[in-house]
Structures are given as C-alpha cells and as structure tokens.
Scaffold this motif. Structure first.
Motif, mmCIF file in Angstrom:
data_model
loop_
_atom_site.group_PDB
_atom_site.id
_atom_site.type_symbol
_atom_site.label_atom_id
_atom_site.label_comp_id
_atom_site.label_asym_id
_atom_site.label_seq_id
_atom_site.Cartn_x
_atom_site.Cartn_y
_atom_site.Cartn_z
ATOM 1 N N HIS A 31 -8.723 -3.013 -12.252
ATOM 2 C CA HIS A 31 -9.625 -2.891 -11.107
ATOM 3 C C HIS A 31 -8.956 -2.329 -9.853
ATOM 4 O O HIS A 31 -9.463 -2.507 -8.755
ATOM 5 N N GLY A 32 -7.816 -1.676 -10.014
ATOM 6 C CA GLY A 32 -7.140 -1.088 -8.866
ATOM 7 C C GLY A 32 -7.059 0.424 -8.986
ATOM 8 O O GLY A 32 -7.098 0.978 -10.087
ATOM 9 N N ARG A 33 -6.951 1.096 -7.843
ATOM 10 C CA ARG A 33 -6.808 2.549 -7.860
ATOM 11 C C ARG A 33 -6.069 2.995 -6.601
ATOM 12 O O ARG A 33 -6.084 2.306 -5.579
ATOM 13 N N VAL A 34 -5.415 4.143 -6.705
ATOM 14 C CA VAL A 34 -4.749 4.759 -5.569
ATOM 15 C C VAL A 34 -5.576 5.963 -5.141
ATOM 16 O O VAL A 34 -5.881 6.849 -5.948
ATOM 17 N N GLU A 35 -5.980 5.991 -3.873
ATOM 18 C CA GLU A 35 -6.805 7.077 -3.356
ATOM 19 C C GLU A 35 -5.954 8.323 -3.082
ATOM 20 O O GLU A 35 -4.719 8.235 -3.001
ATOM 21 N N PRO A 36 -6.584 9.496 -2.940
ATOM 22 C CA PRO A 36 -5.825 10.734 -2.660
ATOM 23 C C PRO A 36 -4.935 10.631 -1.422
ATOM 24 O O PRO A 36 -3.881 11.281 -1.369
ATOM 25 N N ASP A 37 -5.334 9.808 -0.425
ATOM 26 C CA ASP A 37 -4.504 9.683 0.773
ATOM 27 C C ASP A 37 -3.369 8.673 0.603
ATOM 28 O O ASP A 37 -2.618 8.400 1.540
ATOM 29 N N MET A 51 -5.942 -1.134 1.315
ATOM 30 C CA MET A 51 -4.682 -1.257 2.037
ATOM 31 C C MET A 51 -4.149 0.140 2.323
ATOM 32 O O MET A 51 -4.135 0.990 1.426
ATOM 33 N N THR A 52 -3.710 0.343 3.555
ATOM 34 C CA THR A 52 -3.232 1.668 3.942
ATOM 35 C C THR A 52 -2.111 1.536 4.964
ATOM 36 O O THR A 52 -2.043 0.522 5.682
ATOM 37 N N PRO A 53 -1.188 2.507 5.061
ATOM 38 C CA PRO A 53 -0.085 2.412 6.029
ATOM 39 C C PRO A 53 -0.599 2.441 7.461
ATOM 40 O O PRO A 53 -1.567 3.122 7.785
#
Length: 332
Positions: A31-37, A51-53
């Motif tokens: 159920h997890g994914r990494v977005e293009p950004d 979650m994002t920097p």
C-alpha cells in the motif's frame, strides 16, 4: 477516490530517515508508493498519508474523504511515531471535545442467537454515521469509571487512564435496522473480555463505537474464496450479502457446532459450506482443497494468527500474488 488534505504536520528528522523507516513497514509493500517528485505516500482504508522533504525536516499530510477518516489516520500515525520515539508537530488547532469518529448509542436489544453467539443492537442519533465507509468499528471498553475519549487542541484522541487501559476490539456491523440502528454479534468464549462485558450489559446502557473502518475487497473479482472461523463469521456474512448476483466461488465457515449455523444470503454461484469444530472441521484443509481459476480470483482468509500464517504459506505456494488474497489474523 479523491481525498481532501485535512491535516498537516512535521517531523524534526530528515526526509530520507523517515522515508527509509516507513519503507520497513509491512504496510508499505502492498500500500505504499513513491511519487515522481520523490515523496512517499501510504494508502489506508481511511485515506492517505504523505511524506515529503522540507529542509532538514519531513512534512506530513493526511488526505481523507471526511474528518472522521482524518481523525483515524492522525491518531494512528501519531501513535506509530510515538512508539518509535518520534514526535510530530501538528499544524491545525482543534476545540477539545468528542472525536468525530466516536459515536455514542444506547443498547436496545440483547439476545442469544445461537449457543456461541450473542447479538447486541444499538441505536442513537449518530449511529447511522457508521454505515458509510466500511463494515467494521471498534467497540470501546474502558477502565471502571473512565469517561469517554476526547480530543486535545492538536486533534489527538486522549484516553482516560491511557490508551493501554482500554480494550478496543474490532467488530462487524451485522444488521441494520430501518431506523438506522445497528447490530453486532459477539462470539462467546470462556475468559473473553467482550463475552464478560456482554454478560453484564443491560437495555439502555450507553456504548461507544469508533469507526467506521473497512477494507477494499474487490467488488467483483470474478471468483472469490471466503474462509473464516467464528470470529470472522459476521464479516463473511456481510461480504456474501454484498457480492454481485453473478459472483462465483466458495465460502467455508468454521463454527463450534451445528446449532451455530446461520442462514446467510449469498449468490447462487458461491457454494456455502459449514465446517463444524465438533466434527473436526479443518479450515486450512478446505483452503488447500479449493479449485480456483488461474486468473480473476481473490481469497479472503480470517482466523487465528497461527492459522492465518499457515494460510499465507498455502496461498503463496499455490501461486497467489499479494493482490489476489487477504489473510488476516482476527485473534491469537
């Protein structure tokens, strides 16, 4: 499904640290994914957590369909972080009061529907809220004299005596009345906390239910296999009733004795088989003997932790992919 961003927070740790920690969660694989950004998103039944920097920190956001879903995720993420020794700073401010995912109701009926099951029916002005968004809810049983949970100014649920003092088992909405009340079935077993609680229950008693919650079992998987013991019977009953008329498959349900068999509406193409503990019924043997197609299939298995672990091995050994089954431990 579209989710509105309803909560924002920050963790005083670099994103790479939080990201790598989140990826170790068993939930991430399915159920997890990494977005293009580069941001990380975890999907739950109630919504999403992103979650994002943000410089030397990690920024969090919670997306949900409504405030109740956001409440569930905010509490879950906050508790998970606290258990890891990590603090979250939540941006929004709230007025202290009752959590939006908490419904209060009064007991209207208590009856024994079979030797192993007792049904409790509850009604109240906000009970109908539980009917959208999932099949399940949490029944709240607190320490003697405790008040119902509240939220603080950060929007986090506070538990009288601490959350560890509360028993919060998950139950399935088994019946829905014309007036919007609900019924749930309790499997009675010696020493069970909810069994003991229900013994002392009276008509008119106030109860607290948190939810709703639920899963994302495919609405029309083509072929479906349902396997569960007594603790899963209410969930399997709701799933069977919700299947499309043309569904195909099988449902094997394990109960203590013949007197615990219940009439369950189900599509004609789904074979319903009752297994009896009194006759040595074996849920894992039924799972191993099923004859599903090679594609267009889904299996749901729910029982004790030991049986569930064995079920996963059986399904993986037969070539079922992770998106083709759920194997869930309802007790241990």
């Amino acid at each position: 499904m579209t989710h509105k961003i309803l909560s924002h927070g920050a963790i005083a740790l670099p994103f790479v640290v939080v990201r790598d920690w989140a990826k170790t969660s068993p939930h991430y694989e399915d159920h997890g994914r990494v977005e293009p950004d580069g941001s990380l998103v975890l999907t739950f039944g109630a919504g999403e957590v992103g979650m994002t920097p943000d410089g030397a920190e990690t920024r969090l956001w919670i997306g949900a369909q409504d405030a109740a879903g956001a409440q569930v995720l905010r509490d879950f993420i906050n508790q998970t972080a606290a258990e890891a020794g990590v603090a979250i700073r939540w941006r929004e401010r709230f007025t202290p009061g009752r959590p939006v995912n908490l419904s209060l109701g009064r007991v209207t009926a208590i009856r024994r529907i079979s030797p192993a099951f007792r049904r409790v029916e509850v009604e109240g002005p906000d009970i109908a809220r539980l009917l959208g968004g999932g099949l399940h809810f949490r029944l709240l049983i607190g320490p003697k004299g405790a008040g119902w949970p509240t939220i603080d100014t950060a929007g986090l649920t506070q538990w009288d005596g601490g959350i560890g003092a509360w028993h919060r088992p998950v139950y399935t909405i088994r019946t829905i009345s014309e007036t919007g009340g609900i019924g749930f079935d309790i499997f009675l077993h010696e020493g069970g906390r909810v069994s003991q609680w229900s013994e002392a229950l009276h008509i008119g008693d106030e109860v607290a239910l948190m939810g709703p919650s639920g899963g994302d079992i495919p609405a029309d998987p083509g072929w479906i296999g349902l396997f569960g013991d007594e603790t899963a019977l209410p969930a399997l009953a709701r799933i069977l009733a919700a299947l499309p008329a043309g569904a195909r498959g099988q449902a094997d349900i394990l109960v203590p004795e013949a007197a615990d068999i219940q009439p369950l509406p189900h599509p004609a193409g789904v074979r319903l088989n009752w297994l009896l503990r009194s006759d040595g019924g074996d849920l894992l043997a039924a799972l191993a003997d099923m004859t599903p197609p090679e594609a267009g299939r889904f299996v749901f298995f729910a029982a004790g932790k030991t049986e569930t672990t064995a079920a996963r091995r059986i399904l993986e050994g037969r070539g079922f992919g992770k998106k083709e089954f759920w194997a869930m431990a309802y007790w241990q």
